[in-house]
Design an enzyme around this catalytic site. Structure first.
Site: not given
Length: 442
Positions: A330, A375-378
């Site tokens: 993103r 990062v936590d959401e890929c």
């Protein structure tokens, strides 16, 4: 009224008086114990167990012989490490009160490591082991080619390297130095020394230097988006003295060499003939060996489809990205222009170094937090882009923040080799033009 038989029979463990009065139980043995207790305390021995006991029963008449055999077996099981340690201990203890024990031990360790190093130097595995990457086929073909440029075939591999440096001011470095035998006779370094070898100030982990114009910041190298890549790699160029931007110049090392001769080599009237002859030699070698090399346009066109962001170095960030679900990357919460404006606070003369760093970090923290959440959401590409941008800015004050972004991104992308390269580089990042580890270890 007759008592009812206990349903547990011989297995009944009750000793309660009321229970015994109400139910019948098996008769007692002559010595007053329950038969169940006899069975429990003295179970019937199996023939097999008896045989096993006899097999392991000690033979006192031959205890000395068996003891020696057991000791011998135990000694073999201990392996060479224990035997070598015992030998080392005896050697140390033979020296007056054994004061040199640790000195001898360290000497043995160094000798063992040196032997492993020498063995590693015998194959191209050295490159993967020390630089954490493997070289593409065109690299080895180019090595064969440059060895045809020297007249005397009896000369060592070093002669080809010296020829290019003398005639064209072109240093072949890194993995080329391994092929020329330079590492075979060099002092061993730490792992980080090999990863920093000819790594210029702005070189990202994806870039590996192979050409350097002697005494300048101009250098060429392979660009890998994934550490395991070893086919159809692009060649990029950077002049460290002009900043962090890289330019892709070819799709193979032969074309990169020709590009160097055309754009970066500063010749004289006396070298014009040698340049022309060398260019012809390249074409002749390719034709005689029927080599079909990847071309820049095709490779760059294919790679551009996978680039999710250009980044400050203009080389581009490549991560797995699903365009339907938009998963993998993103955009950052600020534009490149806004990010550069934040970093420009470092140049403020009215702020001290401490205040400037604090001001920049205060503005960057929300941007970094958003990238970590990504990062936590890929969306791993976001943290990688920001981390590389902070690295490319050249401000060492941002190394810790850059590392906190790069490490999780590379980790989730399964690119641990790049983590090691980035950490080694940031530990001792230098603007020097001579970045040979051989000079560092002198």
């Amino acid at each position: 009224m007759p008592k009812e038989d206990c349903k547990y029979g011989e297995k009944c463990y009750q000793r309660n008086a009321a229970h015994l009065a109400k139910y019948n139980h098996p008769d007692k043995t002559d010595d007053g114990q329950d038969k169940a207790e006899v069975v429990k305390l003295a179970p019937k021995r199996k023939e097999a167990s008896c045989g096993e006991e006899e097999a392991v029963a000690p033979n006192t008449s031959n205890s000395s012989g068996e003891s020696q055999n057991m000791e011998k077996s135990h000694g073999e099981a201990k392996g060479t490490f224990e035997s070598e340690t015992a030998e080392l201990h005896r050697e140390a203890m033979s020296n007056i009160s054994g004061k040199n024990y640790m000195e001898i031990l360290e000497k043995r360790i160094r000798l063992s490591v040196q032997q492993e190093y020498d063995t590693l130097c015998e194959s191209n595995e050295f490159i993967r082991h020390k630089f954490l990457v493997e070289m593409p086929p065109d690299f080895y073909e180019f090595w064969k080619f440059i060895n045809t440029l020297t007249q005397d075939s009896s000369k060592s591999n070093r002669a080809a390297v010296e020829h290019l440096e003398t005639v064209f001011q072109l240093q072949l470095v890194g993995p080329f130095e391994f092929l020329s035998g330079a590492f075979h006779r060099a002092t061993m370094g730490e792992p980080g020394d090999y990863l920093r070898h000819w790594r210029f100030y702005y070189d990202p982990p994806e870039f590996q230097t192979v050409f350097v114009r002697r005494g300048t910041g101009v250098h060429y190298g392979y660009w890998r988006d994934v550490p395991q890549d070893k086919e159809n790699l692009l060649i990029a160029r950077n002049d460290m003295t002009n900043g962090c931007e890289f330019q892709f110049v070819s799709g193979n090392i032969f074309d990169a060499f020709l590009y160097y001769l055309e754009h970066d080599f500063v010749g004289t009237p006396f070298t014009t003939g040698k340049v022309t002859a060398t260019k012809k030699a390249v074409q002749k070698y390719l034709a005689e060996n029927s080599l079909e090399l990847a071309q820049l346009d095709r490779l760059q066109r294919e790679r551009n489809k996978r680039v999710v962001a250009k980044a400050f170095h203009r080389g581009g960030i490549v991560v797995p990205f699903d365009r339907k679900t938009q998963l993998g990357y993103r955009p950052l919460s600020v534009s490149d222009a806004e990010l550069k404006k934040m970093l420009a606070l470092f140049e403020r003369k009215d702020l001290g170094d401490g205040l400037a760093k604090q001001a920049v970090l205060e503005k960057l923290q929300p941007v970094a937090n958003a990238a970590i959440i990504a990062v936590d959401e890929c969306d791993f590409g976001s943290a990688l882009e920001l981390g590389i941008d902070l690295f490319s800015s050249g401000h060492k004050e941002l190394h810790m923040l850059a590392s906190s972004l790069i490490v999780p991104a590379y980790s989730m992308l399964q690119r641990p080799q790049f983590i090691a390269i980035a950490k080694a580089h940031m530990e001792s990042r230098s603007r020097d033009l001579n970045l040979s580890m051989f000079d560092v270890l002198k």
